[in-house]
Design a protein around this motif. Structure first.
Motif, PDB file in Angstrom:
ATOM      1  N   LEU A 160     -61.836  16.297 134.309  1.00 17.41           N
ATOM      2  CA  LEU A 160     -61.174  15.463 135.316  1.00 17.41           C
ATOM      3  C   LEU A 160     -61.536  14.017 135.014  1.00 17.41           C
ATOM      4  CD1 LEU A 160     -61.779  17.553 138.575  1.00 17.41           C
ATOM      5  CD2 LEU A 160     -59.887  17.668 136.945  1.00 17.41           C
ATOM      6  N   LYS A 208     -54.659  10.101 142.334  1.00 14.21           N
ATOM      7  CA  LYS A 208     -53.990  11.346 142.774  1.00 14.21           C
ATOM      8  C   LYS A 208     -54.789  12.048 143.864  1.00 14.21           C
ATOM      9  CE  LYS A 208     -52.013  12.342 138.251  1.00 14.21           C
ATOM     10  NZ  LYS A 208     -52.315  13.096 137.028  1.00 14.21           N
ATOM     11  N   ILE A 235     -53.861  17.386 142.096  1.00 13.60           N
ATOM     12  CA  ILE A 235     -54.643  17.662 140.882  1.00 13.60           C
ATOM     13  C   ILE A 235     -54.812  19.175 140.703  1.00 13.60           C
ATOM     14  CG2 ILE A 235     -56.854  17.267 139.714  1.00 13.60           C
ATOM     15  CD1 ILE A 235     -57.133  14.737 141.564  1.00 13.60           C
ATOM     16  N   VAL A 277     -61.662  19.361 144.092  1.00 16.98           N
ATOM     17  CA  VAL A 277     -60.524  19.949 143.361  1.00 16.98           C
ATOM     18  C   VAL A 277     -60.789  21.445 143.133  1.00 16.98           C
ATOM     19  CG1 VAL A 277     -59.320  19.968 141.128  1.00 16.98           C
ATOM     20  CG2 VAL A 277     -59.836  17.794 142.246  1.00 16.98           C
ATOM     21  N   GLU A 287     -51.690  20.651 139.445  1.00 16.40           N
ATOM     22  CA  GLU A 287     -51.475  20.291 138.040  1.00 16.40           C
ATOM     23  C   GLU A 287     -52.304  21.192 137.111  1.00 16.40           C
ATOM     24  OE1 GLU A 287     -51.924  16.245 135.544  1.00 16.40           O
ATOM     25  OE2 GLU A 287     -51.396  15.938 137.626  1.00 16.40           O
ATOM     26  N   ILE A 288     -53.543  21.445 137.499  1.00 21.72           N
ATOM     27  CA  ILE A 288     -54.408  22.312 136.681  1.00 21.72           C
ATOM     28  C   ILE A 288     -53.824  23.729 136.636  1.00 21.72           C
ATOM     29  CG2 ILE A 288     -56.702  23.377 136.481  1.00 21.72           C
ATOM     30  CD1 ILE A 288     -57.833  20.869 137.880  1.00 21.72           C
ATOM     31  N   ILE A 335     -57.257  16.127 132.503  1.00 22.99           N
ATOM     32  CA  ILE A 335     -56.316  15.790 133.573  1.00 22.99           C
ATOM     33  C   ILE A 335     -56.640  14.379 134.058  1.00 22.99           C
ATOM     34  CG2 ILE A 335     -55.546  16.380 135.931  1.00 22.99           C
ATOM     35  CD1 ILE A 335     -54.829  18.707 134.327  1.00 22.99           C
ATOM     36  N   ASP A 336     -55.628  13.536 134.080  1.00 24.28           N
ATOM     37  CA  ASP A 336     -55.809  12.181 134.591  1.00 24.28           C
ATOM     38  C   ASP A 336     -55.711  12.239 136.116  1.00 24.28           C
ATOM     39  OD1 ASP A 336     -55.849   9.538 135.142  1.00 24.28           O
ATOM     40  OD2 ASP A 336     -53.996   9.022 134.085  1.00 24.28           O
ATOM     41  N   THR A 337     -56.790  11.904 136.794  1.00 21.10           N
ATOM     42  CA  THR A 337     -56.811  12.046 138.260  1.00 21.10           C
ATOM     43  C   THR A 337     -56.622  10.714 138.983  1.00 21.10           C
ATOM     44  OG1 THR A 337     -59.206  11.710 138.470  1.00 21.10           O
ATOM     45  CG2 THR A 337     -58.454  13.958 137.995  1.00 21.10           C
TER      46      THR A 337
END
Ligand code: S3P
Length: 197
Positions: free
Chosen positions: A118, A169, A174, A30, A177-178, A164-166
């Motif tokens: 994460l 995904k 991800i 990520v 989203e970050i 962050i819920d990964t």
């Protein structure tokens, strides 16, 4: 332990992010994707340790033990702080245990650099690690140890500035989203335009 909101303390720029989380959380993949997206330097703390020590993480654990690895980890992080103070915009993937070492946790929190946890369910973390056979993880010795270590570290991870819920995904999703959550695109643009933060 309390969640600490990032602030521009200790003279460090806000255009940097530390990725934290357990083994298999996707910190490195990520982080790399996020670095490319923002055109910021990506650093993997384990790679930095290996370069500084001239040995792999597995060799350090095997020949000198975990305490020597933690010393090397803390020292490598101090070097990264130094570079951040020099103004580099950096995404840093920490090791799974970095944020759960008392003194190192405090140094990261005191730096004011935003931290992103994460998160993923334990079975998914185990599955991902089991699939990455090339990544030799000295602490991944059994499912029981994996579960107990995760449980012990969770209170530290939960002090990160963001979570962050990964689960399920893809890496790019991800990273996007970050970037959106932390408004990193805006920060990157401002930095490119030479605005003083
Ligand atoms: C560790 C995780 C590893 C590496 C070292 C110790 C840990 O990093 O730093 O083996 O204590 O959980 P990853 O989280 O990238 O596997």
């Amino acid at each position: 332990m309390r969640r600490k909101q990032p602030s521009a303390v200790a003279g460090l720029p806000s255009s940097s992010v530390f990725l934290v989380g357990f083994m298999g959380a996707g910190k490195s993949s990520v982080g790399r994707a996020l670095g490319e997206r923002l055109n910021w330097v990506f650093e993997d703390l384990d790679d930095r340790i290996e370069a500084r020590e001239g040995r792999t993480v597995a060799e350090i654990f095997r020949d000198s033990g975990e305490s020597e690895f933690r010393r090397a980890e803390h020292a490598a992080l101090q070097q990264i702080f130094q570079e951040l103070r020099g103004g580099v915009s950096m995404i840093v993937a920490l090791g799974g245990g970095t944020f759960a070492q008392g003194a190192t946790h405090k140094a990261i929190q005191d730096s004011g650099v935003p931290t992103v946890f994460l998160d993923a369910p334990l079975p998914e973390l185990w599955q991902r690690c089991a699939q990455q056979l090339e990544a030799k993880r000295p602490l991944m010795t059994s499912q029981t140890r994996f579960r107990e270590t995760h449980k012990a570290r969770l209170p530290y991870y939960e002090t990160a500035s963001w979570r962050i819920d990964t689960a399920g995904k893809k890496v790019d999703v991800i990273a996007a989203e970050i970037a959106a959550k932390l408004k990193l695109k805006e920060i990157a643009l401002r930095t490119e335009e030479g605005e003083v933060e």
